[in-house]
Design an enzyme around this catalytic site. Sequence first.
Site, mmCIF file in Angstrom:
data_model
loop_
_atom_site.group_PDB
_atom_site.id
_atom_site.type_symbol
_atom_site.label_atom_id
_atom_site.label_comp_id
_atom_site.label_asym_id
_atom_site.label_seq_id
_atom_site.Cartn_x
_atom_site.Cartn_y
_atom_site.Cartn_z
ATOM 1 N N CYS A 1 43.717 22.669 41.869
ATOM 2 C CA CYS A 1 44.016 24.100 41.807
ATOM 3 C C CYS A 1 45.069 24.534 42.813
ATOM 4 C CB CYS A 1 42.739 24.919 42.020
ATOM 5 S SG CYS A 1 41.482 24.620 40.753
ATOM 6 N N HIS B 1 45.163 32.182 43.627
ATOM 7 C CA HIS B 1 44.667 31.298 42.575
ATOM 8 C C HIS B 1 43.500 31.989 41.874
ATOM 9 C CE1 HIS B 1 42.792 28.093 40.427
ATOM 10 N NE2 HIS B 1 41.811 27.929 41.304
ATOM 11 N N ASN C 1 39.961 30.122 34.972
ATOM 12 C CA ASN C 1 40.606 29.281 35.976
ATOM 13 C C ASN C 1 41.459 28.242 35.260
ATOM 14 O OD1 ASN C 1 41.282 27.396 37.934
ATOM 15 N ND2 ASN C 1 39.270 27.370 38.894
#
Length: 323
Positions: free
Chosen positions: A114, A250, A280
């Site tokens: 990520c 993020h 996500n």
Amino acid sequence: MARRSFIRGTGSYLPEKVLTNDDLSRMVDTTDDWIVERTGIRRRHVAADGELTSDIATAAARQALEAAGLQASDVDLIVLATTTPDQTFPATATAVQAKLGVNQGAAFDVQAVCSGFLFALATADSMLKQGLFNTALVIGAETFTRILDWSDRGTCVLFGDGGGAVVLQAEEWSGAADAGIITHHIRTDGTKSDLLYVDGGVSSTGTVGHVRMEGNKVFRHAVANISSAIQAVLDETGLTSDEIDWFVPHQANKRILDAVAKRMNIDDEKVVITVNEHANTSAASIPLALNHAIRSGRAKPGDLVLSEAMGGGFSWGASLFRL
């Protein structure tokens, strides 16, 4: 006079197929209310059969080039952040290079899950500043749904597919120190890898594997690590959170975003949140959110943007730049 990198354009791409929370409730023991309350996610996009990570990355890159007013022939560096490459090798960035028709420079992948986009941004920025290249495509792209265990409601509700890209261009600069890409702070702690990982790999099992996560522990480490990275960037530049125009984090989980913003005294109105729309998307989420902020008219040229991320590894970081 020194070389400095500037963001010239942004782009993004989300696959056509949408999987809602209600859809998931018919697959695993979950509900829309449960997912929204704990994550803020309402839907996610899923790559079509035969749609590759390189296809998603290429679509995002083309939009970014168009926004920058540049051609593929202007690009001499492609850095692609992804955890879900087309194949073990060659790098997925080479497939993007070929699909765009770029026949010069270098193309390679970065893997920091990520946090990948920020690691890729720092890498490309450094190479441009050194004079190794002039114009870079920095891309985050994932087909993350292909490494999910769809029977595990603790992970399958969290992730989606997509891609985002920025065009970086270097120029000789003698102006203000807070122009273009200003600074980065990236770190890794491999001792925490067992909290968020994939239980497969070429060298270990010979399989792709699935995402495994200890959610509560990841949450605690995420808030602490991300906050420390943001503070390091602010300390280095002498800025305060009040001076930041936009916080583009993020898009992991709205609870994490809220906790970090509160801890760092970042005004809620400055936080760009898109996790509700695409979940996500790992390395793709920051460029997706940044492109949304720009194309929606919220973020404008000259605005000061702070980004952060944390992912498996554990790897985390923060970057500060002016549009």
